[in-house]
Write a protein that holds these residues in place. Structure first.
Motif, PDB file in Angstrom:
ATOM      1  N   PRO A 131       0.812  -1.222   0.000  1.00 56.53           N
ATOM      2  CA  PRO A 131       0.000   0.000   0.000  1.00 56.53           C
ATOM      3  C   PRO A 131       0.840   1.264   0.000  1.00 56.53           C
ATOM      4  CG  PRO A 131       0.038  -0.991   2.181  1.00 56.53           C
ATOM      5  CD  PRO A 131       0.719  -1.964   1.262  1.00 56.53           C
ATOM      6  N   TYR A 132       2.134   1.131   0.232  1.00 57.20           N
ATOM      7  CA  TYR A 132       3.017   2.297   0.273  1.00 57.20           C
ATOM      8  C   TYR A 132       3.676   2.559  -1.085  1.00 57.20           C
ATOM      9  CZ  TYR A 132       2.237   1.232   5.138  1.00 57.20           C
ATOM     10  OH  TYR A 132       1.623   0.955   6.338  1.00 57.20           O
ATOM     11  N   GLU A 133       3.570   1.578  -1.988  1.00 59.08           N
ATOM     12  CA  GLU A 133       4.128   1.738  -3.325  1.00 59.08           C
ATOM     13  C   GLU A 133       3.045   1.699  -4.406  1.00 59.08           C
ATOM     14  OE1 GLU A 133       7.063  -1.286  -3.766  1.00 59.08           O
ATOM     15  OE2 GLU A 133       8.334  -0.529  -2.151  1.00 59.08           O
ATOM     16  N   GLY A 134       1.875   1.175  -4.068  1.00 58.86           N
ATOM     17  CA  GLY A 134       0.762   1.111  -5.010  1.00 58.86           C
ATOM     18  C   GLY A 134      -0.489   1.711  -4.390  1.00 58.86           C
ATOM     19  N   TYR A 135      -1.620   1.498  -5.031  1.00 56.95           N
ATOM     20  CA  TYR A 135      -2.873   2.031  -4.501  1.00 56.95           C
ATOM     21  C   TYR A 135      -4.041   1.145  -4.909  1.00 56.95           C
ATOM     22  CZ  TYR A 135      -3.368   4.112  -9.210  1.00 56.95           C
ATOM     23  OH  TYR A 135      -3.445   4.323 -10.575  1.00 56.95           O
ATOM     24  N   VAL A 136      -5.152   1.335  -4.243  1.00 59.85           N
ATOM     25  CA  VAL A 136      -6.375   0.572  -4.532  1.00 59.85           C
ATOM     26  C   VAL A 136      -7.000   1.111  -5.812  1.00 59.85           C
ATOM     27  CG1 VAL A 136      -8.657  -0.071  -3.698  1.00 59.85           C
ATOM     28  CG2 VAL A 136      -6.769   0.189  -2.065  1.00 59.85           C
ATOM     29  N   THR A 137      -7.318   0.208  -6.730  1.00 55.70           N
ATOM     30  CA  THR A 137      -7.932   0.624  -7.991  1.00 55.70           C
ATOM     31  C   THR A 137      -9.441   0.409  -7.983  1.00 55.70           C
ATOM     32  OG1 THR A 137      -7.458  -1.561  -8.960  1.00 55.70           O
ATOM     33  CG2 THR A 137      -5.832   0.198  -9.307  1.00 55.70           C
ATOM     34  N   THR A 138      -9.864  -0.779  -7.583  1.00 56.97           N
ATOM     35  CA  THR A 138     -11.297  -1.056  -7.477  1.00 56.97           C
ATOM     36  C   THR A 138     -11.565  -1.871  -6.220  1.00 56.97           C
ATOM     37  OG1 THR A 138     -11.256  -3.149  -8.731  1.00 56.97           O
ATOM     38  CG2 THR A 138     -11.579  -1.106  -9.991  1.00 56.97           C
ATOM     39  N   VAL A 139     -12.753  -1.702  -5.695  1.00 53.04           N
ATOM     40  CA  VAL A 139     -13.224  -2.485  -4.554  1.00 53.04           C
ATOM     41  C   VAL A 139     -14.633  -2.936  -4.873  1.00 53.04           C
ATOM     42  CG1 VAL A 139     -13.751  -2.495  -2.086  1.00 53.04           C
ATOM     43  CG2 VAL A 139     -11.872  -1.081  -2.942  1.00 53.04           C
ATOM     44  N   CYS A 140     -14.932  -4.193  -4.572  1.00 50.73           N
ATOM     45  CA  CYS A 140     -16.314  -4.658  -4.717  1.00 50.73           C
ATOM     46  C   CYS A 140     -16.823  -5.093  -3.347  1.00 50.73           C
ATOM     47  CB  CYS A 140     -16.415  -5.814  -5.694  1.00 50.73           C
ATOM     48  SG  CYS A 140     -18.147  -6.324  -5.987  1.00 50.73           S
ATOM     49  N   LYS A 154     -21.905  -3.566  -5.057  1.00 52.85           N
ATOM     50  CA  LYS A 154     -21.468  -2.244  -5.492  1.00 52.85           C
ATOM     51  C   LYS A 154     -19.965  -2.222  -5.715  1.00 52.85           C
ATOM     52  CE  LYS A 154     -21.760   2.675  -4.188  1.00 52.85           C
ATOM     53  NZ  LYS A 154     -22.360   3.649  -3.240  1.00 52.85           N
ATOM     54  N   THR A 155     -19.557  -1.561  -6.784  1.00 54.79           N
ATOM     55  CA  THR A 155     -18.140  -1.425  -7.112  1.00 54.79           C
ATOM     56  C   THR A 155     -17.701   0.018  -6.908  1.00 54.79           C
ATOM     57  OG1 THR A 155     -18.191  -3.229  -8.723  1.00 54.79           O
ATOM     58  CG2 THR A 155     -16.406  -1.643  -8.930  1.00 54.79           C
ATOM     59  N   TYR A 156     -16.511   0.163  -6.364  1.00 56.12           N
ATOM     60  CA  TYR A 156     -15.917   1.481  -6.121  1.00 56.12           C
ATOM     61  C   TYR A 156     -14.652   1.572  -6.965  1.00 56.12           C
ATOM     62  CZ  TYR A 156     -18.992   0.930  -2.124  1.00 56.12           C
ATOM     63  OH  TYR A 156     -20.083   0.697  -1.336  1.00 56.12           O
ATOM     64  N   VAL A 157     -14.504   2.670  -7.693  1.00 60.92           N
ATOM     65  CA  VAL A 157     -13.385   2.839  -8.618  1.00 60.92           C
ATOM     66  C   VAL A 157     -12.581   4.074  -8.217  1.00 60.92           C
ATOM     67  CG1 VAL A 157     -12.719   3.201 -11.033  1.00 60.92           C
ATOM     68  CG2 VAL A 157     -14.704   1.764 -10.486  1.00 60.92           C
ATOM     69  N   ALA A 158     -11.269   3.918  -8.188  1.00 68.29           N
ATOM     70  CA  ALA A 158     -10.393   5.047  -7.860  1.00 68.29           C
ATOM     71  C   ALA A 158     -10.626   6.192  -8.835  1.00 68.29           C
ATOM     72  CB  ALA A 158      -8.933   4.601  -7.919  1.00 68.29           C
ATOM     73  N   GLY A 159     -10.767   7.403  -8.304  1.00 67.34           N
ATOM     74  CA  GLY A 159     -11.018   8.568  -9.138  1.00 67.34           C
ATOM     75  C   GLY A 159     -12.471   8.776  -9.484  1.00 67.34           C
ATOM     76  N   ASP A 192     -14.624   7.473  -2.584  1.00 65.42           N
ATOM     77  CA  ASP A 192     -14.877   8.211  -1.349  1.00 65.42           C
ATOM     78  C   ASP A 192     -16.161   7.756  -0.652  1.00 65.42           C
ATOM     79  OD1 ASP A 192     -16.310   9.269  -3.545  1.00 65.42           O
ATOM     80  OD2 ASP A 192     -16.632  11.150  -2.480  1.00 65.42           O
ATOM     81  N   GLU A 193     -16.992   6.960  -1.330  1.00 65.11           N
ATOM     82  CA  GLU A 193     -18.230   6.465  -0.733  1.00 65.11           C
ATOM     83  C   GLU A 193     -18.016   5.181   0.059  1.00 65.11           C
ATOM     84  OE1 GLU A 193     -20.996   5.921  -3.925  1.00 65.11           O
ATOM     85  OE2 GLU A 193     -20.786   7.973  -4.664  1.00 65.11           O
ATOM     86  N   LEU A 194     -16.846   4.559  -0.103  1.00 64.59           N
ATOM     87  CA  LEU A 194     -16.613   3.237   0.473  1.00 64.59           C
ATOM     88  C   LEU A 194     -16.714   3.234   1.994  1.00 64.59           C
ATOM     89  CD1 LEU A 194     -15.784   0.264   0.197  1.00 64.59           C
ATOM     90  CD2 LEU A 194     -13.398   1.019   0.137  1.00 64.59           C
ATOM     91  N   LEU A 206      -6.123   3.930   2.232  1.00 67.69           N
ATOM     92  CA  LEU A 206      -7.294   4.810   2.236  1.00 67.69           C
ATOM     93  C   LEU A 206      -7.663   5.311   3.622  1.00 67.69           C
ATOM     94  CD1 LEU A 206      -9.649   2.942  -0.290  1.00 67.69           C
ATOM     95  CD2 LEU A 206      -8.055   4.818  -0.744  1.00 67.69           C
ATOM     96  N   GLY A 207      -6.936   4.859   4.646  1.00 65.86           N
ATOM     97  CA  GLY A 207      -7.215   5.319   5.997  1.00 65.86           C
ATOM     98  C   GLY A 207      -8.473   4.739   6.608  1.00 65.86           C
ATOM     99  N   LEU A 208      -8.926   3.596   6.099  1.00 61.64           N
ATOM    100  CA  LEU A 208     -10.146   2.986   6.628  1.00 61.64           C
ATOM    101  C   LEU A 208      -9.847   2.207   7.904  1.00 61.64           C
ATOM    102  CD1 LEU A 208     -11.904   1.586   3.425  1.00 61.64           C
ATOM    103  CD2 LEU A 208     -12.040   3.857   4.442  1.00 61.64           C
ATOM    104  N   SER A 209     -10.820   2.158   8.793  1.00 65.32           N
ATOM    105  CA  SER A 209     -10.731   1.317   9.989  1.00 65.32           C
ATOM    106  C   SER A 209     -11.923   0.369   9.997  1.00 65.32           C
ATOM    107  CB  SER A 209     -10.716   2.166  11.260  1.00 65.32           C
ATOM    108  OG  SER A 209     -11.891   2.960  11.345  1.00 65.32           O
TER     109      SER A 209
END
Length: 236
Positions: free
Chosen positions: A78-87, A95-100, A104-106, A133-136
């Protein structure tokens, strides 16, 4: 105690099954407290008390309030890459969440669930989401990697799905392909994945469908694992 026929809270409340009186009273008090907490679906109470090896036993109680989660990323760190999609799949919706787009709804959407089911999420998905993403997460977490391993299933998600006869529309797409598909979407570059040449929005569509199947198939795996583990526990 199982061999003596004590396989539920009700059984133990009906008799001490030879336990020392003081120990029986402690167990009885714990059962009564747990029962009252379960009536209000106090997931935090059980999250603190269920060891990882027995989390699966709470699945049926919280199933209607569970979500099945899977992420795709640009790398393993997570320090060299990032989340692209989440289902996030649940009995109510998928529901699918897409970076960009709508990532922010996740956080607020996840807050409605009391139970999260993943595959290898304890080591990857949840730590990655927390760091990136700073989620807990305060939900009960069932990582299917371990219950399935107890049942003799080893290897990755797709391998286990194949052994259990769970089919995929995106058969042949791999985790590495998911990274390539994201870059093909972002950079409008053509890539060949599982015999298909895609780019741009078509690449994103294939990535989203792949991620979606990862998440939705977790429901079938969880149902199967819990049924088989119950059989294993209470086998004569």
């Amino acid at each position: 105690m199982w061999k003596a026929g004590c396989i539920s809270w009700d059984h133990l409340l009906e008799g001490d099954y030879g336990l020392a009186h003081a120990r029986y009273l402690r167990l009885k008090a714990g059962i009564l407290e747990s029962r009252s907490r379960l009536e209000i679906l106090d997931h935090a109470y059980f999250r603190e008390r269920l060891d990882n090896g027995i989390v699966w036993r709470s699945y049926n109680n919280f199933r209607d309030h569970a979500c099945f989660l899977d992420i795709e990323t640009t790398g393993l760190s997570p320090y060299e890459g990032y989340v692209t999609t989440v289902c996030v799949h649940s009995p109510k919706e998928t529901k699918t969440y897409v970076a960009g787009d709508n990532m922010d709804e996740l956080s607020s959407d996840l807050a409605q669930y009391k139970y999260v089911v993943t595959f290898n999420g304890a080591r990857f998905d949840l730590p990655f989401l927390s760091a990136n993403l700073g989620l807990s997460f305060d939900q009960i977490h069932l990582d299917l990697l371990y219950p399935l391993r107890t049942l003799g299933y080893r290897g990755g998600l797709k391998k286990i799905e194949g052994e259990l006869g769970i089919s995929r529309d995106t058969l042949g797409v791999t985790g590495f392909d998911a990274v390539r598909l994201w870059h093909a979407y972002k950079n409008e570059r053509t890539v060949e994945v599982a015999g298909q040449k895609v780019r741009g929005l078509d690449a994103l569509d294939l990535l989203v469908r792949y991620n979606r199947e990862d998440a939705t198939n977790l429901e079938r795996l969880a149902d199967y694992a819990v049924i088989e583990l119950r059989k294993k526990c209470f086998a004569p």
